[in-house]
Design a protein around this motif. Structure first.
Motif, mmCIF file in Angstrom:
data_model
loop_
_atom_site.group_PDB
_atom_site.id
_atom_site.type_symbol
_atom_site.label_atom_id
_atom_site.label_comp_id
_atom_site.label_asym_id
_atom_site.label_seq_id
_atom_site.Cartn_x
_atom_site.Cartn_y
_atom_site.Cartn_z
ATOM 1 N N THR A 166 -15.336 2.254 -10.707
ATOM 2 C CA THR A 166 -16.582 1.558 -11.023
ATOM 3 C C THR A 166 -17.782 2.434 -10.685
ATOM 4 O O THR A 166 -18.770 2.461 -11.423
ATOM 5 C CB THR A 166 -16.670 0.239 -10.248
ATOM 6 N N THR A 167 -17.686 3.151 -9.549
ATOM 7 C CA THR A 167 -18.772 4.063 -9.210
ATOM 8 C C THR A 167 -18.939 5.096 -10.328
ATOM 9 O O THR A 167 -20.059 5.394 -10.753
ATOM 10 C CB THR A 167 -18.476 4.771 -7.874
ATOM 11 N N SER A 170 -20.509 3.549 -13.291
ATOM 12 C CA SER A 170 -21.920 3.250 -13.047
ATOM 13 C C SER A 170 -22.771 4.508 -13.118
ATOM 14 O O SER A 170 -23.878 4.481 -13.662
ATOM 15 C CB SER A 170 -22.081 2.590 -11.682
ATOM 16 N N LEU A 171 -22.244 5.617 -12.581
ATOM 17 C CA LEU A 171 -22.977 6.876 -12.693
ATOM 18 C C LEU A 171 -23.151 7.245 -14.161
ATOM 19 O O LEU A 171 -24.211 7.695 -14.597
ATOM 20 C CB LEU A 171 -22.241 7.995 -11.949
ATOM 21 N N LEU A 173 -23.350 5.148 -16.542
ATOM 22 C CA LEU A 173 -24.369 4.237 -17.073
ATOM 23 C C LEU A 173 -25.774 4.726 -16.725
ATOM 24 O O LEU A 173 -26.692 4.641 -17.556
ATOM 25 C CB LEU A 173 -24.138 2.825 -16.536
ATOM 26 N N ILE A 174 -25.958 5.255 -15.501
ATOM 27 C CA ILE A 174 -27.275 5.806 -15.152
ATOM 28 C C ILE A 174 -27.607 6.959 -16.101
ATOM 29 O O ILE A 174 -28.729 7.059 -16.616
ATOM 30 C CB ILE A 174 -27.298 6.320 -13.694
#
Lengths: 509, 120
Positions: A166-167, A170-171, A173-174
């Protein structure tokens, strides 16, 4: 009309994933039939897609008839078609394998089909945000599957995978957010145009926001693809998941993340970005090269087979990413060939070692003593696939490495060429150890192996949890088929070249 | 520096919340708190997207039939965040389910205790 295939590839498995759960209100153990039928349909759809791409080049479908850049685009081209083909073939093979190997629960097959849908989605999407969503669908299904045998260890491994995965997403996604802020679009092709300065402005390649977005996207996807030092979730996830699941996710989950890196590097940022920011390419190449060496070195020191093969994946994905980052026609061809080849080889290897584990309880290198004589066919498959992984011709493992090496030499990236060579040596080091045990272990070692296994069992592990299980002829047939395909694809350069020609032609004018 | 903080405070908050979430994920031994950290990390990213869509004095993107009447806020980041929230909720559900499994198996949700228990 063939472009309807693209949404169907994603929609069919995701819709079918509901069926096993509904059926479990009435019956149990019918999920397998739903999964098998869906995978057959997927294989048919993939065949249509591959044929259409082979004949006409790029296919694209606008979801809901909204044209990009505002609508969502699904794309089938020379880069995604081989990956779609790989997913369909492996999904079908693993379903066939799971008939006897289990798990038989309906809910397992729901997650399985969801995973197939997610993987297909990542491969054919032409939109960065959709790529994130499909990566997360893939992730969610994978976390559930890793914990599917309901042991404590696999739950811990799955949670670790979930937090790191997930991390990573999410990265990513950033990074997508930064790219969106810089350009105002999410469609990959449109994004690449905007980055090149299509609106009349200057190229955005050296803008800090774009550089940051590239960094975030590569690190995020690198985490998903398990590139050293972001690989720590992967050995546990592979080791503690049920054997069927290991074969499936080792062949596909990281493969698709590595494909996503290639897709983003080649389609979105393109070569001009690398020319404008040579440091970015150097960083990715260094990242990949370290991964190759560290992954192989860690694989060499493992004693447990599944863990050894898991670390081997870390190094092989390093090679693939190095191929994409070199971004010369040869290297990209090599990367795609190696991506497909690695999927087949690793999936086959994990399935074959699972059969040996089921028959003889063999889970460490020492347990493999003289199994070459007790299970000649399956041990032969392990041998063939292992040798292919090293890169001995004729096999697809050789083709991929050869083209990456040629690409590195032509691009005069000598360190990468040396790394490819060293990785072959190191791969040989752990595969040869396996082969030596299988065929040339002294006879007394074989007789002492069972007592060694008992000693381990006395050490606290439940002995009956790894007791011999049923091995059907079908399971053996699947792994033999995998070995045959890996060898046969050693002669397939022409096919891959035709696929990639339009892609490469577009990228390298 | 002060000026950047005064005008870009939403982005500054994004960075602070994101780093707090990451730190919580890494430094906390409690698995449930790790998942809360993960949620914080994701929420920071949502904030970042929403902040990027903000236009001073603009209206929601509900365009009247005759057009005009802008400026409007970009609706795309809002849609993206909505989707990402759904993804985040599903992930949290799976994570909590796994933690329940781990608690059943080992009787603890503390990572350091877990390491000791599973090593035996």
């Amino acid at each position: 009309m063939t472009d309807v295939v693209l949404p169907l590839l994603i929609a069919v498995p995701i819709l079918a994933a509901v069926l096993p759960l509904l059926l479990s209100l009435k019956t149990t153990e019918t999920g397998w039939y739903v999964a098998a039928a869906t995978c057959l349909v997927e294989a048919g759809l993939a065949a249509v897609l591959v044929r259409a791409v082979y004949a006409d080049g790029r296919l694209s479908h606008y979801v809901g008839d909204y044209a990009p850049p505002h609508g969502i685009e699904l794309v089938g081209d020379g880069l995604s078609a081989p990956v779609v083909g790989l997913i369909a073939v492996v999904a079908l093979g693993v379903v066939a394998y799971a008939y006897t190997a289990g798990p038989r629960r309906n809910s397992f097959y729901s997650a399985y089909l969801l995973l197939v849908g997610g993987l297909m989605g990542v491969s054919v999407t032409g939109d960065l945000f959709n790529m994130f969503v499909f990566l997360e669908i893939t992730g969610l299904a994978t976390y559930a599957l890793v914990a599917a045998d309901r042991s404590g260890e696999s739950a811990v491994a799955a949670l670790k995978y979930l937090i790191l995965g997930t991390t990573g997403a999410s990265l990513f996604l950033i990074g997508v957010g930064y790219a969106f802020i810089a350009t105002g679009t999410l469609n990959m092709v449109d994004l690449s145009r905007q980055l090149a300065g299509a609106g009349g402005g200057a190229a955005l390649y050296s803008s800090r926001v774009v550089l940051a977005s590239f960094g975030f996207i590569v690190v995020g996807l690198g985490l998903k693809a398990a590139v050293f030092p972001l690989h720590t979730w992967q050995p546990d996830a592979y080791t503690y998941s049920p054997d069927t699941v290991t074969a499936f996710i080792s062949a596909l989950a990281s493969t698709v993340a590595a494909y996503a890196i290639g897709r983003v590097v080649l389609t979105v940022y393109t070569l001009s970005f690398f020319e404008a920011a040579p440091l970015a390419r150097a960083a990715v190449l260094a990242f990949a090269s370290v991964s190759v060496l560290a992954g192989s070195a860690l694989a060499v020191v493992q004693t447990e087979i599944k863990r050894m093969l898991a670390y081997s994946s870390v190094s092989q994905f390093g090679l693939v990413i190095a191929g994409f980052a070199l971004a010369t026609p040869d290297a990209v061809l090599g990367a795609v060939v190696h991506l497909v080849g690695h999927g087949l080889m690793k999936g086959g290897l994990f399935a074959a070692t699972a059969i040996l584990a089921a028959r003889h309880g063999a889970r460490t290198v020492d347990d493999y003593a003289r199994l070459g004589y007790r299970s000649p066919v399956v041990a032969g498959v392990v041998g063939v696939l292992g040798v292919a992984l090293v890169g001995v011709p004729p096999s697809i493992g050789f083709l991929g490495k050869w083209y990456i090496a040629v690409g590195a030499v032509r691009a005069e990236a000598w360190p990468v060429a040396v790394v490819v060579f060293l990785s072959t040596m190191l791969t040989l080091a752990y595969v040869a150890r396996l082969l030596e045990r299988l065929y040339f272990a002294p006879p007394e070692a074989a007789s002492s192996a069972p007592s060694g296994a008992d000693a381990v069992a006395d050490g606290g592990e439940a002995p009956d949890s790894r007791a011999p299980e049923a091995v059907s002829a079908g399971m053996v047939a699947v792994v033999v088929l995998a070995a045959l395909v890996v060898v046969a694809l050693g002669f397939s350069t022409g096919v891959f070249e035709t696929f990639l020609d339009p892609v490469l032609g577009g990228v390298f004018q | 520096m002060i000026e950047v903080l005064a005008t870009r405070w939403a982005y500054a908050t994004f960075v602070v919340v994101m780093v707090a979430g990451l730190y919580m994920m890494i430094a906390n031994a409690n698995l449930v708190k790790k998942v809360i950290g993960l949620n914080l990390f994701q929420s920071a990213i949502f904030l970042f997207f929403i902040a990027s869509a903000y236009v001073d004095g603009a209206k929601p993107a509900i365009v009247s039939p005759d057009g005009g009447g802008g400026p409007y806020v970009s609706p795309l980041p809002h849609v993206i965040v909505l989707t990402a929230i759904v993804v985040g909720v599903s992930l949290t559900a799976v994570a909590l389910a796994l933690i329940v499994r781990i608690h059943e198996e080992y009787g603890t949700v503390d990572e350091s205790v877990l390491r000791e228990v599973s090593d035996d």
